[in-house]
Scaffold this active site. Structure first.
Site, PDB file in Angstrom:
ATOM      1  N   CYS A  84       2.725  -0.888  -1.255  1.00 16.38           N
ATOM      2  CA  CYS A  84       3.672  -1.682  -0.448  1.00 16.38           C
ATOM      3  C   CYS A  84       4.646  -2.445  -1.361  1.00 16.38           C
ATOM      4  CB  CYS A  84       2.928  -2.589   0.527  1.00 16.38           C
ATOM      5  SG  CYS A  84       4.005  -3.189   1.854  1.00 16.38           S
ATOM      6  N   HIS A 193       0.155   1.638   3.483  1.00 16.39           N
ATOM      7  CA  HIS A 193      -1.105   1.045   3.048  1.00 16.39           C
ATOM      8  C   HIS A 193      -2.240   2.069   3.168  1.00 16.39           C
ATOM      9  CE1 HIS A 193       0.092  -3.221   2.633  1.00 16.39           C
ATOM     10  NE2 HIS A 193       1.020  -2.883   3.509  1.00 16.39           N
ATOM     11  N   GLU A 195      -5.147   1.772   2.172  1.00 17.89           N
ATOM     12  CA  GLU A 195      -6.409   1.058   2.466  1.00 17.89           C
ATOM     13  C   GLU A 195      -6.515   0.693   3.938  1.00 17.89           C
ATOM     14  OE1 GLU A 195      -3.721  -0.234   1.282  1.00 17.89           O
ATOM     15  OE2 GLU A 195      -3.560  -2.396   1.643  1.00 17.89           O
TER      16      GLU A 195
END
Lengths: 212, 249
Positions: A84, A193, A195
């Site tokens: 990001c 993202h 994750e």
């Protein structure tokens, strides 16, 4: 016997970093969260997270000598993954509210506000993976989670006789497209993202861990 | 197009009532979160609806246990007063934080949170209902719809966006609990003044109810009890949306 790859998530005070730590652990890494330059230097892989403003992430990076750590790692061919705003600060500069802030300058180009009726770009979007991408191996047509108002919309690094063009992945939003991932030797980065991108994100993180 | 199940939580347990009263206790939020993730939820939302200071530690623990095992975005709201609360929730593993009452009482807090953590972490949650006391015909309420905030919905939504809210969560108190469909009139009115993503909430009762909210301009749709009590499945909602041509994960 193979050991789990060691990863440090650079703790420069940015938003939710716990999820990155947990997702990397789930993908098979031995992860720690640290702001210590020596540990960030020594890890098998370094993740540079970041949310919020370009200028404040650059300032936070400065406070933990982040740019120097990244440069030294890359000089030694040691993997770094920017996520990001942790990706955005790898570019030459970021323009926010009319103020231009220098970035780490690993790539030419400016990070600027998305041109779209609705900003931030928030939600699950598709990617158009670069030819030969290792990052997206095994991912298929799955979507990734984006949340950002700025991005690099013009990739400035042209291939030359000395330099192969790194695989650049694009995503469309609003009236145009932006760089959503780069695989540049040991330096990988995603605007989305991983994750927070469920199983698709886990596949991508495992692909990165396989390079360590 | 995101489909977001919301878990209304009190003291670490999931609750949900009709029109915000008559709470029923039914489940562990962490387990529910994992179920929703497996069913294809695009995000999760925890709203701590009776947050007292005693329950705060329970909330942080619930957020961190959820973030341990769920790898989709997590929004947490309820009782968030300022940057200190936001920081603790982000550190616990929340990605976004929803504010309701504190923002109404002191709008400047929106800018404070956005400046410190970025707009993308701040969801301005608005509980609104029809009222002829305001120019747009919609007023803002606080305290779960029990009090009028004396604000016009459209003026407040526009002000919230201007101050730095990254997203609006619009809950129609008129539609909430009715299961008769989203309040498309209210959604369309807010869409017209709001340049950030808009989540429609309140009134979902059937898979066919979600498409009209998207058609009215919602970027995401949220529902609580219909998912919680198994009356609707997330997969069914997404199949209907996809069939109508809306992009879904």
């Amino acid at each position: 016997m193979s050991r789990a790859p060691s990863v440090v998530v650079l703790d420069h005070g940015s938003g939710n970093v716990r999820s990155a730590v947990r997702a990397l652990a789930r993908a098979g890494a031995e992860v720690s969260l640290s702001a210590d330059p020596a540990r960030a230097q020594a890890a098998g892989g370094l993740v540079v997270p970041g949310v919020g403003a370009f200028a404040s992430v650059m300032a936070a990076m400065g406070a933990v000598h982040g740019a120097r750590v990244v440069e030294r790692r890359l000089a030694g061919g040691r993997p770094v993954l920017g996520i990001c705003v942790g990706m955005q600060v790898l570019f030459a500069e970021g323009a926010e509210h009319g103020v231009v802030t220098p970035g780490m300058g690993q790539w030419p180009g400016r990070v600027e506000r998305l041109q779209a009726p609705i900003v931030p770009h928030m939600g699950w979007n598709t990617v158009d993976p670069a030819v030969g991408s290792r990052m997206f191996a095994g991912v298929g047509a799955e979507r990734f989670y984006f949340v950002h108002s700025y991005a690099c919309r013009h990739w400035g690094l042209s291939p030359s006789e000395q330099l192969a063009a790194p695989p650049v992945t694009w995503t469309s939003y609003g009236d145009g497209r932006f760089v959503s991932a780069v695989e540049n030797g040991p330096l990988w980065a995603t605007q989305f993202h991983p994750e927070k991108s469920g199983d698709a994100g886990a596949t991508l993180l495992r692909n990165w861990l396989a390079t360590l | 197009m995101r489909v977001i199940p919301c878990l209304d939580v009190r003291a670490g347990r999931v609750v949900k009532g009709v029109n915000f009263v008559d709470l029923r206790d039914a489940g562990d939020p962490v387990e529910m979160a994992a179920v929703y993730d497996a069913e294809g939820a695009d995000e999760l939302c925890f709203l701590d609806i009776t947050a007292s200071s005693d329950d705060r530690e329970t909330t942080y623990d619930m957020v961190s246990r959820t973030a341990e095992q769920v790898f989709i975005p997590l929004t947490v709201g309820g009782g968030v007063r300022g940057t200190g609360d936001v920081e603790r929730l982000l550190r616990a593993g929340a990605d976004k934080v929803a504010m309701v009452t504190a923002a109404v009482e002191r709008p400047r807090v929106i800018a404070e949170v956005a400046e410190r953590f970025g707009s993308q972490v701040l969801v301005l949650s608005i509980d609104a209902r029809r009222s002829d006391t305001q120019p747009s015909g919609f007023e803002v309420t606080t305290h779960g719809g029990r009090r009028s905030a004396g604000l016009d919905l459209l003026a407040w939504a526009a002000q919230g966006c201007a101050l730095g809210a990254g997203e609006i969560l619009l809950n129609s108190m008129d539609a909430d609990g009715t299961k008769a469909g989203f309040d498309v009139e209210m959604v369309a009115a807010v869409r017209a003044v709001c340049p950030v993503p808009l989540i429609a909430s309140g009134g979902a009762g059937a898979p066919e109810h979600f498409g009209p909210a998207v058609g009215a301009g919602a970027d995401a749709v949220l529902a609580a009890s219909v998912f919680h009590f198994g009356e609707l499945r997330i997969g069914d909602v997404k199949r209907v949306l996809a069939g109508e041509g809306h992009p879904v994960r």
